[in-house]
Scaffold this motif. Structure first.
Motif, short mmCIF file in Angstrom:
data_model
loop_
_atom_site.label_atom_id
_atom_site.label_comp_id
_atom_site.label_asym_id
_atom_site.label_seq_id
_atom_site.Cartn_x
_atom_site.Cartn_y
_atom_site.Cartn_z
N ALA A 260 0.83 -1.19 -0.04
CA ALA A 260 -0.01 -0.08 0.01
C ALA A 260 0.90 1.28 -0.03
N GLY A 261 2.18 1.09 -0.33
CA GLY A 261 3.13 2.25 -0.40
C GLY A 261 3.31 2.84 1.02
N ALA A 262 3.18 2.04 2.09
CA ALA A 262 3.49 2.45 3.46
C ALA A 262 4.83 1.97 4.05
N LEU A 263 5.41 2.53 4.82
CA LEU A 263 6.70 1.87 5.54
C LEU A 263 6.39 0.88 6.41
N GLY A 264 7.00 -0.06 6.94
CA GLY A 264 6.60 -1.13 7.92
C GLY A 264 7.75 -0.60 8.66
N ILE A 265 6.94 -0.50 10.12
CA ILE A 265 7.69 -0.03 11.26
C ILE A 265 7.67 -0.98 12.51
N ALA A 266 8.81 -1.71 12.82
CA ALA A 266 8.89 -2.59 13.90
C ALA A 266 9.24 -2.05 15.20
N VAL A 267 8.56 -2.30 16.24
CA VAL A 267 8.97 -2.00 17.76
C VAL A 267 9.49 -3.36 18.01
N PHE A 268 10.72 -3.56 18.49
CA PHE A 268 11.27 -4.83 18.86
C PHE A 268 11.84 -4.82 20.18
N ASP A 269 11.94 -5.85 20.86
CA ASP A 269 12.67 -6.35 22.09
C ASP A 269 14.09 -6.99 21.97
N PRO A 270 15.11 -6.06 22.14
CA PRO A 270 16.49 -6.75 21.59
C PRO A 270 16.91 -8.00 22.19
N ILE A 271 16.19 -8.31 23.39
CA ILE A 271 16.76 -9.53 23.72
C ILE A 271 15.93 -10.85 22.94
N SER A 272 14.85 -10.58 22.65
CA SER A 272 14.20 -11.34 21.75
C SER A 272 14.84 -11.88 20.72
N LEU A 273 15.64 -10.81 20.04
CA LEU A 273 16.39 -10.99 18.89
C LEU A 273 17.37 -11.98 19.03
N GLY A 274 17.72 -12.69 20.20
CA GLY A 274 18.51 -13.70 20.23
C GLY A 274 18.15 -14.98 19.76
N VAL A 275 16.81 -14.98 19.48
CA VAL A 275 15.98 -16.23 18.81
C VAL A 275 15.04 -15.81 17.66
N LEU A 276 14.52 -14.79 17.90
CA LEU A 276 13.23 -14.40 16.84
C LEU A 276 13.97 -13.63 15.67
N ALA A 277 13.40 -13.82 14.67
CA ALA A 277 13.81 -13.20 13.37
C ALA A 277 13.95 -11.56 13.55
N PRO A 278 15.08 -10.93 13.00
CA PRO A 278 15.17 -9.59 13.43
C PRO A 278 14.52 -8.53 12.15
N PRO A 279 14.20 -7.50 12.49
CA PRO A 279 13.41 -6.67 11.58
C PRO A 279 14.21 -6.50 10.28
N GLY A 280 15.28 -6.78 10.00
CA GLY A 280 16.04 -6.60 8.61
C GLY A 280 15.66 -7.81 8.04
N GLU A 281 15.27 -8.91 8.45
CA GLU A 281 14.93 -10.08 7.84
C GLU A 281 13.63 -9.90 7.27
N TYR A 282 12.62 -9.26 7.87
CA TYR A 282 11.18 -9.13 7.34
C TYR A 282 11.00 -7.95 6.92
#
Lengths: 492, 128, 446
Positions: free
Chosen positions: C229-251
């Protein structure tokens, strides 16, 4: 003499696969984490973080810290930044485990000590500034400016005064003033300074009108001069239907002598990391409490720390006219603890003495330098003075930047340079009350010696610094092809 | 300091080269020299409607950023995208490769209010 | 006088050099009518020993509880070297690095912070820090409007309620419309998101992962919808969770922001914390606040400087990308030390222990008769429960009386989930503490 290493590799360059700097306790519950998470939510590859031992980490940061100048090294005379000594008792207080480990969402009954401290600090800051109510929520000075201006905008809106969208800002103001006004959705109108370096009253009158939301003023201003027409200025602004905003960056120059509230200001922000001695941390954290007069109190951000009739401190969220939140939780509490300890240590006389000696020291520097440097506003100042190189120095192509760099060779940090914008080649010097006469003399002697060099051997000044861990850096290349993380370093 | 005779100028140091109802716009030799080495240029989008005096973009050195104001009103019909990767073109060739935008003028009579080369040279003398 | 070294004799000398008789003469230009003619009404001064005792007494008025609350601030195991290194005054008492030649320590540490944030998130650029997660999210919303030239931002209702409040406060001044994306079973309703995007008038879409309710969101799908839709995707992340969860760069997020308190900072009753702002390289000129870059000095030696400063308030004034000046540099340094100590394996281990301990607690608590989960989707370390007997207020108070901070009442934020209580479990909790919490909860329900 032992020469300390003045080059330190980056963390990723120090990394050795298989090293670890911290070991968690073994997990005492069973299972495999990945079994609980959907596979599409998992990261495909491990985050490529560096691998170092504990000793590696300690030495790395130890060596890096050796490359810094800090307030414990010596005078740090940045104008409008109020770099004063950071008392160690303050650091001790903030690190007490019952403060440091307190979760912001515990029941208020478990946080009475923290809330009492915040409540009292609000009261103290209100008394120091002559205001009626204070919020500790803003995280820094500019954040406080934004909060104060949002309050002003909400006040005018609440009165149906929808056209009041202009904020008057003197040309000598800190850059945050116009920037904060813009973030608050207000339009900036610059007003001129007069030949005294003060707000030009005619210019002010011309700019005031039915669209005026507020005037933002720093007093003493960024030239270190007291706006002695302040009573008339306040009258004019109020008569035009506007409010007065006090930028508290320079409170060290008036504290205990006269208060913004008594000058006629409706809103103030303070910088606890300036006037109230909390450290700057290499750029932050700060804390930017905002004080307001009674008529603006309903607009303060939520929550407000309050005291119930039964004597319990609590967080008041029931404030329908509030501008809302400006950050999570209640502000930079850890910074507030330090400022509170500072106020308790000094008391009312001590805080006034802080101002008197900050002003004495700044005037001493002015008096010692005035035969050697130019002062466009050559008169008694408050907490800071603004010098300029002389024409003879400039004729030798020695400029303010060169003087700043050469000061480092003498072991002193430079003043703020090229600010305020209305003084070309400005050297803005704020010594603060915590410097000794000997340190002030050493600093002045260095500036006088640099002047001599500028006239007799200008190249040594123009090539400075000579003795620092790195010398002048190529900031044009840095801006043209920004290298903002270590992946982009290439062969650098 | 070059001030070509066939261009129009503003007090804020932009130049305009007028051909028919189009004006090509940039900053003057004096302006680029005052700024120093230009490291970044911000340009409008093609199709933007601007009024005379509006900011059409900005030029930046390391220590300063200057808005560039359009001398004439109209629609942006071309922008010099080459500047985005080589902003130094403005320093090297302010009246040639350093042009910034082309505007289709909605009110060509505005040109009459601009300075000619002689008047701009006078201005530079006054400011010096 | 404490912290003022100048003696009476030195004061006289200085006054005579200035050419005035007394200190009051330096204030002669202050009009009489506005002078404060009384001492400020503040408590009298204390000696250092008295201050110390007083501060300890105040601190002791707080109650130490075993912490099972998260909600945007997490108790964690902090390596001892983090506070020790931070207590070096060369680090904590330096100013913003305006003179790079004598500030290479600060500059390199912040450059390392920016680099670590990029490694962690998979994003291309990171700033030197922001106030906290909420203000970082508000800046991201403003960035998306500046970049797309649109004035509407969609924020999931599952984003931290205080973040949504702050975004709304900032949007008010900027005349940006904020629209909430509804939630379904504790997660952002993507079908509703698609509808809200249909008019293609949206600048940015903000989702938090894991979200405020602890649930894991379908970030890749949400970002894809935004992009379509021409919008930017903005993620609010928990840095600790990125030890296991997919990081914003990946999605493929365009902007990713987060709260960095978890990276070595004490809870400190809500601050100072650490706003993390990262983005794609394309948006670098729109980033708020300071950036540190690498370059060379005149001798060819590597060094670091503040760069792209023309975006900032001290140069650009009202046209700056943000008004931020003072940031959270020391907190960023704490995060840098923390991540350096933990490294690749350590961070993964922290994240895994959060998952395992929180799931152990979840099993333990939901096996108590009368306790049921509110949501059924996968979670990282936070989850919501309700009971058939206790109101959240009773649970929160009852557990506090037994020594636990737990069972945060969700009703004020989500009236639709009336009765829901939020629990968080990090690596800092032990099995014994979790068992004790479950026993206390069982006791309240018995």
């Amino acid at each position: 003499m032992i020469r300390l290493r003045d080059y330190e590799p980056l963390l990723n360059e120090l990394s050795v696969p298989g090293r670890r700097g911290y070991y968690l306790p073994e997990c005492d519950v069973p299972g495999k984490a990945e079994d609980y998470l959907p596979s599409e939510a998992l990261r495909k590859e491990d985050a490529p973080l560096p691998e170092l031992s504990e000793v590696d980490v300690v030495r790395h940061f130890s060596r890096l810290s050796d490359l810094n100048y800090c307030i414990e090294t010596g005078i740090y005379p940045l104008g409008s930044c109020t770099m004063k000594y950071n008392p160690k008792i303050n650091e001790y207080a903030a690190s007490l485990p019952e403060f440091a480990n307190l979760h912001p969402m515990v029941p208020v009954s478990a946080a009475q000590g923290a809330l009492e401290l915040m409540y009292k600090l609000q009261k103290y800051l209100a008394e120091i500034t002559g205001m009626d109510a204070v919020t500790l929520q803003p995280a820094a000075g500019a954040h406080g400016e934004y909060t104060g201006l949002a309050i002003i905008a909400a006040y005018h809106r609440s009165r149906g005064d929808h056209d009041r969208v202009e904020v008057l800002v003197p040309d000598s103001a800190h850059g945050t003033n116009p920037a904060s006004a813009a973030v608050a959705g207000l339009k900036v109108i610059e007003i001129p300074s007069d030949s005294r370096g003060l707000v030009d009253l005619e210019g002010l009158k011309a700019a005031l009108g039915p669209r005026t939301a507020a005037l933002m003023l720093t007093n003493p201003n960024t030239l270190g001069l007291f706006e002695s027409d302040i009573v008339e200025i306040a009258r004019l602004v109020h008569e035009a239907g506007g409010l007065l905003y006090y930028d508290g960056a320079n409170l060290n120059g008036t504290m205990g002598v006269c208060r913004p509230g008594d000058m006629g200001f409706d809103v103030v922000h303070l910088n606890l990391h300036k006037t109230f001695s909390t450290p700057h941390g290499g750029g932050g954290p700060g804390s930017g409490p905002v004080g307001v007069k009674k008529h603006l109190e309903p607009f303060l951000p939520v929550p407000v720390v309050a005291l119930s009739e039964s004597g319990e401190y609590y967080l008041d969220y029931d404030r329908p006219q509030s501008i809302g939140r400006v950050r999570t939780f209640y502000g930079n509490f850890g910074v507030c603890v330090k400022a509170y300890a500072y106020i308790r240590r000094l008391g009312p006389e001590g805080l006034k003495r802080v101002c008197e000696y900050a002003v004495l020291h700044a005037n001493y520097i002015w008096a010692r330098l005035r035969e050697h440097y130019r002062f466009r506003y050559d008169r008694i100042c408050k907490h800071e003075c603004v010098a300029m190189p002389t024409k003879e120095m400039m004729d030798n192509d020695v400029h303010t930047k060169d003087i700043a760099k050469r000061l480092m060779d003498y072991g002193y940090h430079a003043p703020t340079i090229y600010f305020p914008l209305i003084v070309p080649e400005a050297l803005m010097i704020e010594p603060t009350e915590t410097e000794t006469l000997q340190e002030l003399d050493g600093f002045c002697d260095a500036l006088i010696a640099i002047k001599k060099e500028a006239l007799e051997n200008p190249q040594v000044v123009k090539d400075a610094p000579h003795n620092t861990p790195v010398r002048r850096l190529d900031d044009v290349a840095a801006a043209k092809n920004p290298i903002l993380n270590w992946r982009k370093l290439g062969n650098l | 300091m070059k001030v070509p005779a066939d261009l129009y100028y503003t007090k804020t140091h932009e130049w305009a080269k007028v051909e028919g109802n189009k004006a090509r716009i940039g900053i003057t030799d004096h302006a680029q020299e005052a700024l120093g080495e230009i490291v970044f240029v911000e340009l409008p989008q093609v199709g933007d409607e601007l009024s005379a005096g509006d900011s059409l973009g900005a030029v930046e050195s390391v220590k300063a950023a200057s808005d560039v104001y359009t001398p004439v009103s109209g629609k942006v019909v071309a922008v010099n995208e080459a500047l985005l990767s080589s902003p130094g073109d403005i320093n090297a060739d302010p009246y040639g490769k350093g042009w910034m935008v082309e505007i289709e003028m909605s009110n060509p009579s505005e040109v009459e209010k601009l300075l000619d080369a002689k008047a701009y040279e006078e201005l530079l003398k006054e400011e010096a | 006088m404490p912290y003022i070294p100048t003696t009476p004799e030195e004061t006289r000398r200085m006054l005579s050099v200035i050419g005035v008789e007394k200190i009051e003469d330096l204030f002669a230009d202050i009009p009489e009518e506005i002078r404060l003619k009384r001492p400020m009404d503040l408590p009298k001064p204390m000696s250092e020993a008295e201050v110390k005792r007083h501060m300890e007494e105040l601190a002791n008025k707080n109650k130490v509880l075993i912490n099972f609350i998260g909600a945007g601030a997490y108790e964690r195991l902090i390596p001892t070297i983090v506070p020790y290194i931070l207590s070096r005054w060369e680090i904590y008492s330096a100013y913003t690095p305006y003179q790079p030649e004598v500030s290479q320590g600060t500059l390199q540490m912040i450059f390392e912070f920016q680099s670590l944030m990029c490694e962690l998130t998979g994003m291309e650029v990171a700033t030197a820090s922001h106030y906290d997660g909420a203000t970082a999210a508000a800046e991201a919303a403003l960035m998306s409007c500046a970049d797309t030239r649109k004035h509407k931002v969609l924020v999931s209702r599952a984003v931290h309620p205080q973040y949504r409040d702050v975004i709304r406060t900032y949007a008010t001044g900027q005349r940006i419309e904020i629209v909430e994306i509804p939630i379904k079973d504790g997660r952002t309703d993507l079908a509703e998101l698609e509808k809200l995007l249909a008019a293609k008038d949206v600048a940015g879409v903000i989702l938090q992962n894991p979200n405020f309710l602890g649930q894991i969101e379908s970030m890749a799908e949400a970002v894809q919808l935004a992009h379509k839709a021409g919008a930017l995707g903005i993620a609010v992340f928990d840095p600790i969770s990125l030890g296991v969860l997919a990081p914003p760069g990946e999605y493929d997020a365009d902007i990713a922001v987060g709260e960095g308190q978890s990276l070595g900072l004490p809870l400190s009753y809500g601050g100072p914390y650490l706003g993390i702002v990262t983005s794609k390289e394309r948006l670098v000129r729109r980033l708020p606040g300071r950036l540190i870059g690498a370059t060379r000095d005149v001798d060819g030696k590597r060094g670091f400087v503040m760069t792209l400063a023309t975006r900032e308030q001290h140069i650009r004034r009202e046209k700056a990308t943000s008004n931020i000046c003072t940031n959270e540099a020391l907190c960023a340094t704490a995060a840098t030390i923390y991540l350096a100590a933990l490294g690749k394996e350590g961070l993964k281990e922290v994240a895994r222990q959060c998952v395992l301990k929180s799931h152990y607690a979840y099993e333990k608590l939901t096996s108590i008769p009368g306790v049921t989960p509110v949501f059924t989707g996968p979670f990282f370390c936070e989850f919501a429960l309700k009971t058939d007997k206790l109101t959240p207020k009773e649970g929160y108070k009852g557990l506090a009386d037994k020594g636990f901070a737990a069972a945060l009442d969700l009703t004020p934020y989500y009236p639709e989930y009336e009765g829901a209580m939020l629990f968080a479990v990090t690596e800092a909790r032990t099995k014994a503490e979790i068992d004790a919490l479950a026993a206390a909860m069982g006791g309240l329900l018995a």
